[in-house]
Design a protein around this motif. Structure first.
Motif, short mmCIF file in Angstrom:
data_model
loop_
_atom_site.label_atom_id
_atom_site.label_comp_id
_atom_site.label_asym_id
_atom_site.label_seq_id
_atom_site.Cartn_x
_atom_site.Cartn_y
_atom_site.Cartn_z
N ASN A 521 0.84 -1.21 0.00
CA ASN A 521 0.00 0.00 0.00
C ASN A 521 0.88 1.26 0.00
N ALA A 522 1.95 1.21 0.81
CA ALA A 522 2.85 2.36 0.87
C ALA A 522 3.43 2.64 -0.52
N VAL A 523 3.69 1.56 -1.26
CA VAL A 523 4.22 1.72 -2.63
C VAL A 523 3.13 2.29 -3.54
N LYS A 524 1.92 1.67 -3.43
CA LYS A 524 0.84 2.05 -4.36
C LYS A 524 0.42 3.51 -4.20
N TYR A 525 0.39 3.99 -2.95
CA TYR A 525 -0.13 5.33 -2.71
C TYR A 525 0.99 6.34 -2.42
N GLY A 551 3.13 9.61 1.00
CA GLY A 551 2.30 9.67 -0.20
C GLY A 551 1.06 10.55 -0.06
N ILE A 552 -0.02 10.06 -0.66
CA ILE A 552 -1.21 10.92 -0.82
C ILE A 552 -2.02 11.08 0.47
N GLY A 553 -1.84 10.16 1.41
CA GLY A 553 -2.56 10.29 2.69
C GLY A 553 -4.05 9.94 2.58
N PHE A 567 -13.85 -1.65 0.74
CA PHE A 567 -13.90 -0.18 0.74
C PHE A 567 -12.61 0.38 0.15
N ARG A 568 -12.79 1.35 -0.76
CA ARG A 568 -11.63 2.01 -1.35
C ARG A 568 -11.88 3.51 -1.26
N ALA A 569 -10.98 4.19 -0.55
CA ALA A 569 -11.19 5.64 -0.39
C ALA A 569 -11.01 6.33 -1.73
N LYS A 570 -11.69 7.49 -1.84
CA LYS A 570 -11.55 8.27 -3.10
C LYS A 570 -10.31 9.15 -2.98
N GLY A 579 -6.68 -1.87 -7.01
CA GLY A 579 -6.76 -2.57 -5.73
C GLY A 579 -8.12 -3.21 -5.58
N ALA A 580 -8.21 -4.23 -4.69
CA ALA A 580 -9.48 -4.94 -4.50
C ALA A 580 -10.17 -4.50 -3.21
N GLY A 581 -9.51 -3.70 -2.42
CA GLY A 581 -10.11 -3.25 -1.16
C GLY A 581 -10.09 -4.34 -0.10
N LEU A 584 -6.31 -4.10 3.74
CA LEU A 584 -6.41 -3.63 5.12
C LEU A 584 -7.42 -4.44 5.93
N ALA A 585 -8.50 -4.94 5.23
CA ALA A 585 -9.47 -5.77 5.93
C ALA A 585 -8.77 -7.01 6.49
N LEU A 586 -7.87 -7.55 5.68
CA LEU A 586 -7.12 -8.73 6.14
C LEU A 586 -6.19 -8.36 7.29
N THR A 609 0.93 6.66 8.34
CA THR A 609 1.67 5.68 9.14
C THR A 609 0.67 4.65 9.65
N PHE A 610 0.87 3.40 9.22
CA PHE A 610 0.04 2.31 9.74
C PHE A 610 0.84 1.59 10.80
N CYS A 611 0.18 1.20 11.90
CA CYS A 611 0.90 0.54 12.98
C CYS A 611 0.17 -0.76 13.32
P1 ADP Z 1 -6.64 -1.54 -1.98
O1 ADP Z 1 -6.54 -2.79 -2.66
O2 ADP Z 1 -7.64 -0.59 -2.54
O3 ADP Z 1 -5.32 -0.90 -1.70
P2 ADP Z 1 -6.69 -1.84 0.90
O4 ADP Z 1 -7.64 -2.56 1.81
O5 ADP Z 1 -5.28 -2.20 0.96
O6 ADP Z 1 -7.29 -1.93 -0.56
O7 ADP Z 1 -6.81 -0.31 1.27
C1 ADP Z 1 -8.07 0.27 1.37
C2 ADP Z 1 -8.01 1.71 0.98
O8 ADP Z 1 -7.25 2.43 1.93
C3 ADP Z 1 -7.33 1.99 -0.31
O9 ADP Z 1 -8.21 1.89 -1.39
C4 ADP Z 1 -6.79 3.37 -0.14
O10 ADP Z 1 -7.75 4.29 -0.50
C5 ADP Z 1 -6.55 3.48 1.33
N1 ADP Z 1 -5.10 3.29 1.67
C6 ADP Z 1 -4.50 2.16 2.17
N2 ADP Z 1 -3.21 2.38 2.42
C7 ADP Z 1 -2.96 3.67 2.05
C8 ADP Z 1 -1.78 4.49 2.07
N3 ADP Z 1 -0.62 4.03 2.52
N4 ADP Z 1 -1.86 5.77 1.64
C9 ADP Z 1 -3.06 6.24 1.21
N5 ADP Z 1 -4.22 5.51 1.17
C10 ADP Z 1 -4.15 4.24 1.59
#
Ligand code: ADP
Length: 621
Positions: A521-525, A551-553, A567-570, A579-581, A584-586, A609-611
């Protein structure tokens, strides 16, 4: 399709809420209406029954009153005609010796306007008077002449003397001379207690006077100065006059004074009918005594009061009652008393007290039904909404997973084909291509792992295999598996590990998957800033693995929801990130399964920062 679902929702809502509510309210109102009708019917039954009892008591009371009541009057009838109770007129033609001085006195007084001569004549007449009538008429004439001569004192003396005459001494119209005296004393403004006392004496106030005399008595009383005794006398005399009018009306209804139309009641079966006179003082009936009909007149108020206070009728369910002339809102007393009705003190209490418990019951039931219906509707609404959301998420999930699968597959295919066409290319490039192919297939594996694990979680068949292990090992292994791809994409991973942390009891693969999800996720965003920090440190009784990107926060309002499946934030401008959303659920499921937690600190544009916290095995390192 969404529109159809919405319409269906509205229809469902109408069906589930409006129709039952309307039905219940309608039914409730109808039942209440019926209850009210019933209560009113019951009330009118009670009223009618009580009125019957009261009428019976009244009839009994009247029958007794007709016999003994001092004030009740019995009139004899001859050939159906009521005989007058007042005295007949006396033929009191005076003798010639008396008449001649009176006549000359009247000539002098009225034609000659000479009261002095008249007074002398009248005195002579007084001397000649033989009968009480003559004495009294002469005295009246003397007094009158004295008054005209302004001999006020003499006149008052003469009238006062005349006032004492008994009522039977009356003129040819049956008017007692004493009454003339009283009226004249009034004219002379010389009324006194003596006049009041005289007018109240039995021969005037209590006996039958002829109608003309009764009217005169009333005007004489009216001239008295007001006071308690005079007022009482006035009321008494009014009633007597009223009584005389009643008799008058009974004798010749056509000539009765206006407003006094009445006849003695006819019989109703065996029972006499009692009529109330217009003044509402007297009840009149024809009774038959010794085969002779008699008209009986009974004072109404006294009899009413006796019935109203009678023991047998005390404490009716409608409280006390008053009998009176028949009005609009009262219970009639039946054919024996066509002019009478009874009014109950608490006529309406019965209806309201009857209805109150029902009303409360229906209101509570109504509220309960409406509340239940609304609650049901809410549940249904939520269910439907969740169904719709799930349907949307699933379809989004399928398309996201397909996209995510396509990307690594495309690269694998592309590099494999390149390698075949350039079989002779240099060794170094082949190694690079193979690294990419391996990296992409690892990504594929991670994605499929996520999907598979999630489906297990959904089916409740996910089993963890916890074992004693060091978090440090997991962190290292995760870094290793991503190192190559991170390096390829130009990311800088800074790892910081606190030494000597106690072990944890955890499923190694699961924890590694969680760390990998956070890192990917850190890479993707990342959004251009390619620094990622990975820290392992102690946080109280937990081992905390922190992944920080720049990243984008994430907006604060999404912080909770990002851990929900699908759930996928906008992120405006970053819609292309696939991403499949599920990631983080896992992570959250893994954290929860290990009695740990996952938290996020993030704001848009400032990274996240995820902990992930996993409990350490012992408190001492
Ligand atoms: P996805 O496959 O969409 O990444 P995740 O369950 O991993 O699904 O994450 C859910 C949502 O949380 C993402 O769609 C994204 O919007 C947000 N998210 C997760 N990690 C980050 C991050 N490091 N920076 C910004 N947004 C994040």
């Amino acid at each position: 399709m969404r529109k159809a679902i919405k319409q269906r929702r509205v229809l469902l809502f109408l069906l589930v809420v409006t129709v039952p509510c309307a039905l219940v309210i309608g039914l409730g109102l109808r039942t209440l209406g019926q209850e009210r009708e019933l209560a009113e019917k019951r009330l009118s039954d009670v009223r009618a029954r009580l009125a019957g009892d009261i009428a019976a008591a009244l009839a009994q009371e009247l029958a007794e009153a007709a016999g003994y009541d001092a004030e009740s009057i019995t009139l004899v009838t001859v050939d159906g005609e009521v005989q007058p109770p007042w005295p007949p007129l006396h033929d009191s033609t005076p003798g010639e010796r008396f008449r001649s001085p009176i006549r000359s006195g009247e000539d002098a007084e009225f034609a000659g306007a000479d009261p002095t001569a008249a007074l002398a004549d009248y005195r002579r007449a007084a001397m000649a008077a033989e009968t009480p009538f003559e004495v009294a008429s002469a005295l009246l004439a003397v007094a009158r002449a004295q008054a005209k001569l302004a001999q006020r004192r003499d006149a008052i003396n003469s009238y006062s003397e005349l006032l004492a005459y008994p009522a039977v001494i009356a003129d040819q119209h049956g008017i007692p001379f004493a009454l003339y005296a009283a009226v004249r004393l009034g004219d002379l403004e010389a009324t006194s207690d003596a006049v009041l006392a005289r007018l109240g004496q039995d021969d005037l106030a209590e006996s039958w006077l002829r109608p003309a005399a009764a009217y005169m008595l009333r005007s004489a009383v009216a001239t008295l100065p007001t006071g308690d005794t005079a007022d009482a006398l006035q009321r008494h005399v009014d009633r007597r006059v009223d009584l005389i009018e009643v008799v008058f009306a009974l004798r010749s209804p056509r000539q009765a004074p206006a407003g006094v139309r009445m006849s003695a009641g006819v019989s109703v079966g065996d029972e006499p009918q009692w009529r109330l006179d217009a003044g509402e003082h007297w009840l009149v009936a024809t009774l038959t005594a010794a085969d002779k009909p008699e008209v009986v007149i009974v004072p109404a108020a006294a009899v009413f009061a006796r019935v109203e206070r009678s023991e047998g009728l005390a404490g009716t369910p409608l409280g006390g009652f008053r009998i009176g002339a028949r009005g609009a809102q009262e219970e009639p007393l039946g054919p024996r008393f066509p002019d009478l009705a009874v009014r109950f003190e608490h006529a309406d209490n019965l209806v309201t007290s009857d209805l109150r418990p029902q009303r409360i019951f229906y209101l509570v039931a109504l509220l309960a039904v409406v509340a239940l219906t609304l609650f049901g509707a809410l549940l249904l609404w939520r269910d439907v909404r969740r169904d719709v959301q799930m349907a949307e998420m699933r379809s989004q999930f399928v398309s996201s997973v397909s996209h995510e699968l396509r990307t690594p597959l495309t690269s694998i295919r592309m590099f494999a084909e390149t390698m075949r066409h350039r079989a002779a290319a240099d060794e170094g490039q082949t190694d690079d291509f193979l690294d990419i192919i391996i990296g992409e297939s690892e990504r594929l594996t991670r994605l499929l792992d996520n999907v598979l694990n999630f489906s297990k979680i959904e089916r409740d068949s996910k089993i963890y295999h916890p074992d004693a292990m060091q978090l440090e090992e997991v962190v290292e292994s995760a870094c290793r598996s991503l190192a190559h791809s991170l390096e390829q994409h130009g990311f800088e991973l800074e790892v910081e590990v606190e030494e000597g942390l106690p072990r944890v009891h955890a499923d190694r693969d699961a924890i590694e998957q969680a760390v990998l999800n956070l890192l990917t996720n850190a890479v993707k965003y990342a959004n251009g800033d390619r620094r990622i920090e990975l820290r392992l440190r102690r946080d109280g009784r937990f081992g905390a693995i922190e992944v920080t990107d720049h990243g984008i926060g994430i907006r604060p309002e999404d912080h909770e929801q990002i851990f929900e499946p699908f759930f996928r934030a906008k992120h405006p401008g970053h819609d292309h990130v696939q991403g499949a959303g599920l990631g983080l659920a896992l992570v959250r499921h893994i954290a929860d399964a290990h009695a740990g937690a996952v938290t996020v600190v993030s704001s848009p544009g400032e990274g996240s920062t995820f902990c992930l916290k996993i409990p350490l095995e012992t408190d001492s390192p």
